[in-house]
Structure formats: C-alpha cells, structure tokens
Write a protein that holds these residues in place. Structure first.
Motif, PDB file in Angstrom:
ATOM      1  N   TYR A  77      66.896  13.539  53.154  1.00 25.02           N
ATOM      2  CA  TYR A  77      66.821  13.203  54.574  1.00 25.02           C
ATOM      3  C   TYR A  77      65.610  12.334  54.917  1.00 25.02           C
ATOM      4  O   TYR A  77      65.301  12.121  56.070  1.00 25.02           O
ATOM      5  CB  TYR A  77      66.801  14.486  55.419  1.00 25.02           C
ATOM      6  CG  TYR A  77      65.623  15.418  55.173  1.00 25.02           C
ATOM      7  CD1 TYR A  77      64.547  15.461  56.057  1.00 25.02           C
ATOM      8  CD2 TYR A  77      65.602  16.278  54.078  1.00 25.02           C
ATOM      9  CE1 TYR A  77      63.481  16.322  55.845  1.00 25.02           C
ATOM     10  CE2 TYR A  77      64.547  17.144  53.862  1.00 25.02           C
ATOM     11  CZ  TYR A  77      63.489  17.162  54.744  1.00 25.02           C
ATOM     12  OH  TYR A  77      62.433  18.023  54.532  1.00 25.02           O
ATOM     13  N   SER A  78      64.940  11.826  53.883  1.00 21.94           N
ATOM     14  CA  SER A  78      63.744  11.016  54.103  1.00 21.94           C
ATOM     15  C   SER A  78      63.600  10.008  52.977  1.00 21.94           C
ATOM     16  O   SER A  78      64.036  10.262  51.842  1.00 21.94           O
ATOM     17  CB  SER A  78      62.513  11.921  54.152  1.00 21.94           C
ATOM     18  OG  SER A  78      61.313  11.188  54.306  1.00 21.94           O
ATOM     19  N   ILE A 116      67.315   9.755  51.986  1.00 16.93           N
ATOM     20  CA  ILE A 116      68.308   9.560  53.037  1.00 16.93           C
ATOM     21  C   ILE A 116      69.230   8.395  52.703  1.00 16.93           C
ATOM     22  O   ILE A 116      70.427   8.421  53.020  1.00 16.93           O
ATOM     23  CB  ILE A 116      67.642   9.370  54.419  1.00 16.93           C
ATOM     24  CG1 ILE A 116      68.705   9.485  55.534  1.00 16.93           C
ATOM     25  CG2 ILE A 116      66.910   8.044  54.508  1.00 16.93           C
ATOM     26  CD1 ILE A 116      68.115   9.542  56.920  1.00 16.93           C
ATOM     27  N   ALA A 123      64.518  19.030  61.030  1.00 19.42           N
ATOM     28  CA  ALA A 123      64.195  17.610  60.891  1.00 19.42           C
ATOM     29  C   ALA A 123      65.274  16.894  60.090  1.00 19.42           C
ATOM     30  O   ALA A 123      65.624  15.744  60.388  1.00 19.42           O
ATOM     31  CB  ALA A 123      62.836  17.443  60.211  1.00 19.42           C
ATOM     32  N   GLU A 134      68.358  16.273  62.269  1.00 23.31           N
ATOM     33  CA  GLU A 134      68.095  15.163  63.197  1.00 23.31           C
ATOM     34  C   GLU A 134      68.177  13.822  62.475  1.00 23.31           C
ATOM     35  O   GLU A 134      68.796  12.871  62.969  1.00 23.31           O
ATOM     36  CB  GLU A 134      66.723  15.338  63.843  1.00 23.31           C
ATOM     37  CG  GLU A 134      66.378  14.256  64.842  1.00 23.31           C
ATOM     38  CD  GLU A 134      65.034  14.482  65.513  1.00 23.31           C
ATOM     39  OE1 GLU A 134      64.596  13.601  66.284  1.00 23.31           O
ATOM     40  OE2 GLU A 134      64.400  15.534  65.256  1.00 23.31           O
ATOM     41  N   ALA A 135      67.576  13.724  61.291  1.00 25.76           N
ATOM     42  CA  ALA A 135      67.568  12.465  60.544  1.00 25.76           C
ATOM     43  C   ALA A 135      68.962  12.068  60.077  1.00 25.76           C
ATOM     44  O   ALA A 135      69.280  10.874  59.972  1.00 25.76           O
ATOM     45  CB  ALA A 135      66.630  12.578  59.344  1.00 25.76           C
TER      46      ALA A 135
END
Length: 318
Positions: free
Chosen positions: A38-39, A43, A65, A68-69
């Motif tokens: 997710y980052s 992601i 988090a 949301e991402a």
C-alpha cells in the motif's frame, strides 16, 4: 559453488514498467499476497496485479492507512499484520488458512531501511527481524496455502544493499555494536538466501522462489534518512530534487521486477535465483551490476534457514 545466475534474454530492462511485464498475462482467478502493498513500489505492485485480474491480499501494519491508499483499486483485501511481531504473523496466517484459499503469488515486499537501533520481540535487531524473520515465519505458516495447488511463486525483495554485508554469523543481532547500513545489508542478504533455500525445499511441491532487487527508487522506505545523508550519497540535490534521474526508477518501474518474477512464463521451471531489471542477474564481485556470490550460496541459505527456524520456532518442512 554452481549457480544458475545467468541472464536469460528476457527482452526487458531498467526502464520496464510493471504493466509492460503483464501485457498479455491474465491473472483472473489467481490470488496474490503482497506485504506492504500500500506504499511505494508495493502499491504499484498491488495495482498492476489487480489490473491483470488477480485478487490481492495486502497484509498491513497500518490497515486503516492501507485501506485509504488502496481505495481506488478494486479486488483488494486489507488485513492487519505486523511482521516484527510473531504473534501478529501467526494470527494473520491462521486467519488466512481458515478461509481455505490457496495462494498463487506471494510477494514479500515490506521492509524497513537504515533505521536507528531498535529491538523487537526477544531483543532482535529490527531490520533482520522485520525484513527477514517476519517474512520467514509468514511464508512457513502460509505453506499449506502456497503448496495447495502447485505452481505458486514466492518473491522476496532484496536490494543492491545486500552488498553491504554478508550474514554476521557470530552476531546477527548486532549485540556488539549497531551500524544501520550493515544491518540493512545483512537483512537484504538474508532475503536473497531465503529465496534460495525456499526454492530448494519447495520445488518438489511446485512452489518456486525468487529474490529481486527492484532498483533505486525514492519512496517512504527512505523515511529514516536525513536529507543531508541523501545529498551526500548523490541521490538528491540541496533542493530535494533527483540528482541522478538516470539512476533511479519510478515506483511503477520499481514494481516491474517483482511482478516479472511472480508471473513471467520466461521463468517457468526456474527458481532460487536473484533477479534485477526484469532479468536474472549475473554474479558480481566488483561494482558491476549483479549479485554477490555469498547472497546466493546454497550452504549459507541452508544455514540461515536453520538459524531462522531456531529463532522463530517455525519450520514448515520439519
């Protein structure tokens, strides 16, 4: 030592994007698990796999988090998982196995890098614990789901940072003095050796494993570094702009080798190799691209597996 570390002529390279790797590949009906998906490059890995039709499970230390991402990417399920906490790893794995689903692709992407000295669990050095031991325990505990259908692939994200340190067999937890880059290097060597031994143990069940250097990408992975340090490395200028755009990849480009190792038919029948730039890397003992011999040494890989089993109390093959 013999090794299959030789280029195969993939046709891809440094500038390849994840979507290019997946062109013509249909992942409908497949389940992929991407830690830290997710980052940063995680992601983009999730996005590319989902776009190709896969159902993607993203275990996350910060699930809110992550949701949301990932809100705009369909076909993604977020679950809670802290790789630095073996109880959390066990709880996630047990919950996943209760769903009776099989795993086709597992990408061990989550990592910490060059952080201040931190101790987790029974006093373990945090980079070795999070980047390696957490993924080791997770993969072993998910083994029934990986082996269920045959043909699964496990991708372990290493780094060119593996060149900074072999495994410190006499003091892997840095009890005799901590140096953040040596600790990162050891963890990334461990990620590579994990793939070597997992492939050796799992190939008879149809599970193949690969280690990946994604390339240089500026992402939240660098959150523990001061700007002055990155300027000193020549990564950015005083204003924070990329100093070497030719050296660094975009996150989409950084995801490409992970996705290639996880899905490419060019790697059918192979495993236990270190990959970079969507290609099998050559061995290197100098400044040229490639992988250090100690990071793909089968004897060291087996030794690290034994140590990891002793530390975590987990071994799917015992």
């Amino acid at each position: 030592m013999t090794t299959p570390q030789h280029k195969i002529g993939s046709g891809f390279g440094h500038g390849t994007k994840a979507d290019e790797v997946l062109a013509g590949i249909d992942l409908s009906g497949k389940l992929a698990l991407v830690t830290g998906g997710y980052s940063g490059i995680g992601i983009e890995t999730t996005r590319a796999l989902a776009k190709a039709g896969a159902e993607v499970v993203v275990p996350a230390r910060r699930p809110d988090a992550a949701r949301e991402a990932l809100a705009e990417i369909s076909g993604v399920e977020v679950c809670e998982l802290d790789l630095a906490d073996l109880a959390s790893v066990q709880a996630f794995a047990a919950g996943f196995l209760d769903s009776s689903r099989s795993i086709d692709i597992q990408i061990n992407n989550a990592a910490v890098m060059a952080n201040p000295e931190t101790r987790v669990g029974p006093g373990w050095e945090s980079q070795f614990a999070t980047n390696h031991l957490g993924h080791y325990a997770l993969t072993n505990q998910l083994w029934p789901a990986l082996a269920a259908d045959g043909g699964a692939r496990v991708v372990s994200l290493s780094s060119s940072g593996h060149r900074r340190s072999d495994i410190r067999w006499d003091d892997p937890q840095f009890t005799q003095g901590y140096e953040k880059w040596a600790a990162y290097g050891q963890a990334k060597t461990a990620n590579s050796l994990f793939a070597v031994q997992l492939d050796a143990l799992g190939k008879d069940s149809g599970v193949r494993a690969f280690a990946v250097h994604p390339g240089g990408i500026l992402t939240p992975l660098q959150r523990h570094l001061q700007r002055e340090e990155m300027v000193g490395f020549g990564w950015i200028d005083e204003e924070g702009n990329l100093a070497r755009p030719d050296l660094f990849k975009t996150p989409e480009g950084g995801a490409s080798t992970s996705v290639w190792a996880a899905t490419s038919p060019q790697l059918d029948g192979q495993g236990g190799v270190f990959c970079e730039d969507c290609e099998v890397a050559e061995l290197s003992t100098d400044d040229a691209p490639g992988v250090r011999p100690y990071a793909v040494d089968p004897a060291s890989a087996a030794r690290l597996w034994t140590l990891s089993a002793e530390l975590t109390g987990v071994d799917a093959f015992q």
